[in-house]
Write an enzyme that holds these catalytic residues in place. Structure first.
Site, mmCIF file in Angstrom:
data_model
loop_
_atom_site.group_PDB
_atom_site.id
_atom_site.type_symbol
_atom_site.label_atom_id
_atom_site.label_comp_id
_atom_site.label_asym_id
_atom_site.label_seq_id
_atom_site.Cartn_x
_atom_site.Cartn_y
_atom_site.Cartn_z
ATOM 1 N N ASN A 236 0.854 -1.190 0.000
ATOM 2 C CA ASN A 236 0.000 0.000 0.000
ATOM 3 C C ASN A 236 0.888 1.238 0.000
ATOM 4 O O ASN A 236 1.866 1.313 0.759
ATOM 5 C CB ASN A 236 -0.905 -0.016 1.229
ATOM 6 C CG ASN A 236 -2.032 1.004 1.173
ATOM 7 O OD1 ASN A 236 -2.592 1.359 2.203
ATOM 8 N ND2 ASN A 236 -2.404 1.474 -0.002
ATOM 9 N N TYR B 152 -8.463 13.319 -0.765
ATOM 10 C CA TYR B 152 -8.313 12.405 0.375
ATOM 11 C C TYR B 152 -8.005 13.202 1.631
ATOM 12 O O TYR B 152 -7.419 14.282 1.582
ATOM 13 C CB TYR B 152 -7.154 11.452 0.066
ATOM 14 C CG TYR B 152 -6.682 10.582 1.207
ATOM 15 C CD1 TYR B 152 -7.264 9.349 1.452
ATOM 16 C CD2 TYR B 152 -5.631 10.999 2.021
ATOM 17 C CE1 TYR B 152 -6.799 8.531 2.489
ATOM 18 C CE2 TYR B 152 -5.166 10.197 3.059
ATOM 19 C CZ TYR B 152 -5.759 8.961 3.284
ATOM 20 O OH TYR B 152 -5.301 8.173 4.306
ATOM 21 N N GLU C 168 -11.340 8.612 7.972
ATOM 22 C CA GLU C 168 -10.554 8.675 6.744
ATOM 23 C C GLU C 168 -11.543 8.813 5.588
ATOM 24 O O GLU C 168 -12.482 8.032 5.489
ATOM 25 C CB GLU C 168 -9.716 7.405 6.579
ATOM 26 C CG GLU C 168 -8.829 7.410 5.338
ATOM 27 C CD GLU C 168 -8.039 6.109 5.193
ATOM 28 O OE1 GLU C 168 -6.887 6.172 4.728
ATOM 29 O OE2 GLU C 168 -8.577 5.032 5.537
ATOM 30 N N TYR D 135 -12.522 9.653 1.278
ATOM 31 C CA TYR D 135 -12.114 9.631 -0.122
ATOM 32 C C TYR D 135 -13.226 10.213 -0.988
ATOM 33 O O TYR D 135 -14.398 9.827 -0.853
ATOM 34 C CB TYR D 135 -11.895 8.198 -0.612
ATOM 35 C CG TYR D 135 -10.722 7.438 -0.057
ATOM 36 C CD1 TYR D 135 -9.542 7.317 -0.796
ATOM 37 C CD2 TYR D 135 -10.803 6.780 1.167
ATOM 38 C CE1 TYR D 135 -8.470 6.573 -0.315
ATOM 39 C CE2 TYR D 135 -9.740 6.042 1.659
ATOM 40 C CZ TYR D 135 -8.574 5.940 0.912
ATOM 41 O OH TYR D 135 -7.518 5.199 1.390
ATOM 42 N N GLU E 22 -3.265 6.683 -4.860
ATOM 43 C CA GLU E 22 -3.022 5.543 -3.971
ATOM 44 C C GLU E 22 -2.894 4.272 -4.799
ATOM 45 O O GLU E 22 -3.645 4.057 -5.758
ATOM 46 C CB GLU E 22 -4.157 5.380 -2.958
ATOM 47 C CG GLU E 22 -3.963 4.190 -2.029
ATOM 48 C CD GLU E 22 -4.928 4.161 -0.855
ATOM 49 O OE1 GLU E 22 -4.871 3.182 -0.084
ATOM 50 O OE2 GLU E 22 -5.723 5.110 -0.708
#
Length: 406
Positions: free
Chosen positions: A79, A119, A128, A130, A218
């Site tokens: 990641n 983000y 978190e 997006y 990402e």
């Protein structure tokens, strides 16, 4: 004459070479500008934009160019995130900071699983988030959306998911993820970020005090490259209203928020765990079709539907019901369960359960079940007490408190 011509040509060639060398030096000095290159985890600020490269493994490179732009490459990663934007100090909500808009342009070339997104994070609560504009070979985050809305004239799907003991800005912990995902990919455009935030909150997805808003590439277990040619974040202006379609759902004339007979489709019900769901005409309670659940590897692998927090308000009661049938075991116990997040933990509340003989349709119902205090990220689902056998559900409903349906 020939000698003069040769001398003239030689003089011209010398001038041409000199000019070429001069131009080459000048253009080379531009092309070789000393841009900052990151290859490992690093956080900082340049040209008024925050930047961050984060990864847990693999090969990465991020080049910081002017005005919030950047390029990146990744391979052999688990990641990795490459991002540039605005960092805040978690003392103000987005409304107190002001509306946020983004104009962007990207050359995005993922090979595998990847996202191109606005983000960031909030604290109190820890979230978190997006706003996904494009992706690689898999559209995140999977499953069925809790709502579909129009933002700036384009359709986006809204999701809420929970991450358990995963990396965050506060170390490994459990937190919510909010998603706003375009139905069609794009690599250039504008995002009214404040409208997305307002829409999430109208759906009961609380935003906390803002930590970050960054344009991000990402990659997850993939490889690829991207060049962000434009990344203009603007802060200020009038706070926008939520998108049309956000907010609580309204019951129909029969008092039902959900009424699923599965005659045409799965109506927002989705697989849980390894299970697979499909509309079937092999068995049914009403009408001519039901929803078949197969490929179960454990008792909790079943079928569920996400619930919108703005509609199903904590500490408020609703009526729940669904019919279920299995034709494998002599006796099986079905359960109707609510999974939800509260106090940073995933919790479970039993709504109803019932024993079912082989081939018998049974009703799982509770005419007055109260949504637990502080519940968010809710999933209503049908499972069994034990076993992995296939089963069917039909005529599922959620209605106002006290509603009775046959």
């Amino acid at each position: 004459m020939k000698l003069k011509r040769k001398r003239c040509m030689a003089a011209c060639l010398a001038v041409f070479i000199a000019l070429t060398m001069l131009c080459g030096c000048e253009s080379g000095s531009i092309a070789k500008k000393d841009y900052k290159v990151l290859t490992d985890c690093e956080i900082g600020t340049q040209d008024g934009y925050g930047y961050e490269l984060w990864k847990d493994s693999g090969t990465t490179s991020m080049t910081l160019t002017e005005g919030g732009t950047f390029s990146c490459e990744w391979s052999n990663i688990n990641n990795a995130l490459f991002r540039r934007g605005m960092k805040f100090d978690c003392t103000k909500t987005w409304q107190e900071i002001g509306n946020i808009t983004l104009d962007y342009d990207a050359d995005y070339n993922p090979d595998g699983n990847s996202y191109l997104a606005l983000y960031g994070w909030t604290r109190e609560p820890l979230v978190e988030y997006y706003i996904v504009e494009s992706w690689g070979n898999w559209r995140p985050p999977g499953g069925n959306p809790t709502a579909t809305v129009k933002i700036d004239g384009d359709k986006y799907d809204i999701y809420e998911t929970t991450r358990y003991n995963q990396p965050s800005i506060d170390g490994n912990t459990t937190f919510q993820q909010y998603w706003c995902v375009r139905q069609e990919k794009r690599e250039k455009g504008s995002i009214n970020v404040g409208e997305v935030f307002a829409t999430w909150e109208a759906l009961g997805m609380k935003m906390g005090k803002l930590y970050e808003a960054s344009f991000t590439v990402e990659g997850y277990q993939s490889q690829g490259s991207a060049t962000i040619k434009k990344n203009e974040l603007k802060i200020g202006g009038e706070i926008p209203a939520p998108a049309e379609g956000a907010g609580p759902e309204q019951p129909d004339d029969n008092g039902c928020y959900v009424s699923s007979d599965f005659e045409k489709n799965a109506d927002g019900w989705e697989s849980r765990g390894s299970s697979k769901v499909s509309v079937s005409d092999k068995a049914y309670h009403g009408g001519k079709k039901s929803l078949l659940v197969t490929n179960r590897q454990d008792a909790w692998n079943g079928v569920g539907r996400s619930l919108r927090t703005a509609t199903y308000v904590p500490e408020t009661a609703y009526s729940f019901g669904v019919y279920a049938m299995q034709d494998t075991k002599d006796i099986e116990t079905f359960k109707l369960t609510l999974s939800y997040t509260a106090d940073g933990q995933t919790k479970y509340a039993g709504i109803a359960e019932c024993e079912a003989a082989k081939g018998e349709w049974v009703k799982l119902s509770n005419e007055s079940f109260e949504i637990p205090e502080g519940a968010s990220g809710m999933l209503l689902y049908v499972e069994t007490d034990s076993g992995k056998s296939d089963f069917y559900i039909d005529d599922a409903y959620i209605a106002i408190d006290g509603t009775v349906r046959e």
